[in-house]
Design a protein around this motif. Structure first.
Motif, PDB file in Angstrom:
ATOM      1  N   SER A 186      80.791 -17.838  38.256  1.00  0.00           N
ATOM      2  CA  SER A 186      80.714 -16.912  37.140  1.00  0.00           C
ATOM      3  C   SER A 186      82.119 -16.561  36.685  1.00  0.00           C
ATOM      4  O   SER A 186      82.990 -16.275  37.516  1.00  0.00           O
ATOM      5  CB  SER A 186      79.977 -15.636  37.568  1.00  0.00           C
ATOM      6  OG  SER A 186      80.089 -14.654  36.562  1.00  0.00           O
ATOM      7  N   LEU A 187      82.336 -16.558  35.400  1.00  0.00           N
ATOM      8  CA  LEU A 187      83.609 -16.125  34.834  1.00  0.00           C
ATOM      9  C   LEU A 187      83.608 -14.631  34.535  1.00  0.00           C
ATOM     10  O   LEU A 187      84.657 -14.046  34.286  1.00  0.00           O
ATOM     11  CB  LEU A 187      83.903 -16.889  33.543  1.00  0.00           C
ATOM     12  CG  LEU A 187      84.053 -18.405  33.683  1.00  0.00           C
ATOM     13  CD1 LEU A 187      84.210 -19.046  32.305  1.00  0.00           C
ATOM     14  CD2 LEU A 187      85.211 -18.761  34.591  1.00  0.00           C
ATOM     15  N   THR A 188      82.429 -14.011  34.556  1.00  0.00           N
ATOM     16  CA  THR A 188      82.314 -12.605  34.176  1.00  0.00           C
ATOM     17  C   THR A 188      82.346 -11.648  35.360  1.00  0.00           C
ATOM     18  O   THR A 188      82.514 -10.449  35.172  1.00  0.00           O
ATOM     19  CB  THR A 188      81.035 -12.377  33.349  1.00  0.00           C
ATOM     20  OG1 THR A 188      79.923 -12.957  34.035  1.00  0.00           O
ATOM     21  CG2 THR A 188      81.164 -13.000  31.976  1.00  0.00           C
ATOM     22  N   SER A 225      71.864  -8.766  22.995  1.00  0.00           N
ATOM     23  CA  SER A 225      72.006  -9.166  24.389  1.00  0.00           C
ATOM     24  C   SER A 225      71.938  -7.950  25.304  1.00  0.00           C
ATOM     25  O   SER A 225      72.673  -6.979  25.117  1.00  0.00           O
ATOM     26  CB  SER A 225      73.335  -9.891  24.608  1.00  0.00           C
ATOM     27  OG  SER A 225      73.494 -10.221  25.966  1.00  0.00           O
ATOM     28  N   HIS A 229      74.940 -10.405  29.762  1.00  0.00           N
ATOM     29  CA  HIS A 229      75.725 -11.578  29.401  1.00  0.00           C
ATOM     30  C   HIS A 229      76.457 -12.074  30.638  1.00  0.00           C
ATOM     31  O   HIS A 229      76.998 -11.294  31.414  1.00  0.00           O
ATOM     32  CB  HIS A 229      76.758 -11.203  28.323  1.00  0.00           C
ATOM     33  CG  HIS A 229      77.696 -12.314  27.996  1.00  0.00           C
ATOM     34  ND1 HIS A 229      77.390 -13.313  27.101  1.00  0.00           N
ATOM     35  CD2 HIS A 229      78.942 -12.602  28.467  1.00  0.00           C
ATOM     36  CE1 HIS A 229      78.407 -14.154  27.027  1.00  0.00           C
ATOM     37  NE2 HIS A 229      79.369 -13.745  27.851  1.00  0.00           N
ATOM     38  N   THR A 230      76.451 -13.379  30.833  1.00  0.00           N
ATOM     39  CA  THR A 230      77.260 -13.985  31.878  1.00  0.00           C
ATOM     40  C   THR A 230      77.813 -15.292  31.347  1.00  0.00           C
ATOM     41  O   THR A 230      77.275 -15.856  30.387  1.00  0.00           O
ATOM     42  CB  THR A 230      76.463 -14.208  33.181  1.00  0.00           C
ATOM     43  OG1 THR A 230      77.364 -14.579  34.232  1.00  0.00           O
ATOM     44  CG2 THR A 230      75.399 -15.275  33.015  1.00  0.00           C
ATOM     45  N   GLU A 231      78.855 -15.748  31.945  1.00  0.00           N
ATOM     46  CA  GLU A 231      79.429 -17.043  31.609  1.00  0.00           C
ATOM     47  C   GLU A 231      79.634 -17.803  32.906  1.00  0.00           C
ATOM     48  O   GLU A 231      80.220 -17.280  33.850  1.00  0.00           O
ATOM     49  CB  GLU A 231      80.751 -16.877  30.864  1.00  0.00           C
ATOM     50  CG  GLU A 231      80.567 -16.204  29.523  1.00  0.00           C
ATOM     51  CD  GLU A 231      81.871 -15.902  28.811  1.00  0.00           C
ATOM     52  OE1 GLU A 231      82.896 -16.554  29.100  1.00  0.00           O
ATOM     53  OE2 GLU A 231      81.858 -14.997  27.956  1.00  0.00           O
ATOM     54  N   GLU A 277      80.853 -21.430  34.797  1.00  0.00           N
ATOM     55  CA  GLU A 277      81.749 -22.579  34.605  1.00  0.00           C
ATOM     56  C   GLU A 277      81.621 -23.545  35.775  1.00  0.00           C
ATOM     57  O   GLU A 277      81.565 -23.146  36.933  1.00  0.00           O
ATOM     58  CB  GLU A 277      83.193 -22.106  34.517  1.00  0.00           C
ATOM     59  CG  GLU A 277      84.186 -23.253  34.383  1.00  0.00           C
ATOM     60  CD  GLU A 277      85.611 -22.767  34.332  1.00  0.00           C
ATOM     61  OE1 GLU A 277      86.158 -22.686  33.222  1.00  0.00           O
ATOM     62  OE2 GLU A 277      86.159 -22.448  35.415  1.00  0.00           O
TER      63      GLU A 277
END
Length: 145
Positions: free
Chosen positions: A23-25, A5, A8-10, A12
């Motif tokens: 974004s959670l990141t 990677s 990376h992102t998350e 929600e």
């Protein structure tokens, strides 16, 4: 092939269509969401999908233009339609790409390369609901109204 990677992102969404997606990141992405069928503030999946494809494909075109020592003049427009099918809903995406600084043959070559390199285009490549075309002038025909 081992996956490595580079980013990376998350993301929600806990509210559904009416609320927020974030974004959670990092704190850089926090968008109000709403239904495209209602006249209330907020973005929707159709706009996000269109933005993702237009941005990713144009960034890939920009890299190929740079590799060929061309100025970045590519423009990408994406039309996204949502309609009913027998199980619920589906999207249709029509993508128009304009490369005004090169002739038709070179433009086709560049676009073909970029469709194979763009991560979003690759993700959507097998869908019969996605059409990507090279154009000299923009204009989406109203196929669905």
């Amino acid at each position: 092939m081992k996956k490595i990677s580079l980013y990376h992102t998350e993301i929600e969404n806990k509210d559904g269509i009416s609320g927020h997606v974030r974004s959670l990141t990092d704190d850089a992405f926090n968008q109000l969401t709403s239904s495209p069928l209602k006249s209330v503030p907020g973005t929707n999946p159709e706009q996000l999908l269109g933005a993702a494809l237009a941005t990713c494909l144009n960034a890939t075109l920009e890299a190929e233009e740079k590799r060929r020592n061309l100025p970045h003049q590519a423009i990408v427009r994406v039309a996204v339609d949502m309609g009913r099918d027998y199980q619920g809903f589906q999207f249709w995406l029509r993508v128009q790409v304009k490369l005004p600084q090169v002739d038709q043959q070179e433009a086709q070559e560049i676009l073909a390369i970029c469709e194979q390199r763009c991560p979003v285009a690759k993700l959507l490549a097998k869908s019969q609901n996605v059409k990507i075309e090279l154009v000299n002038e923009f204009g989406f025909k109203e196929e669905f109204k």
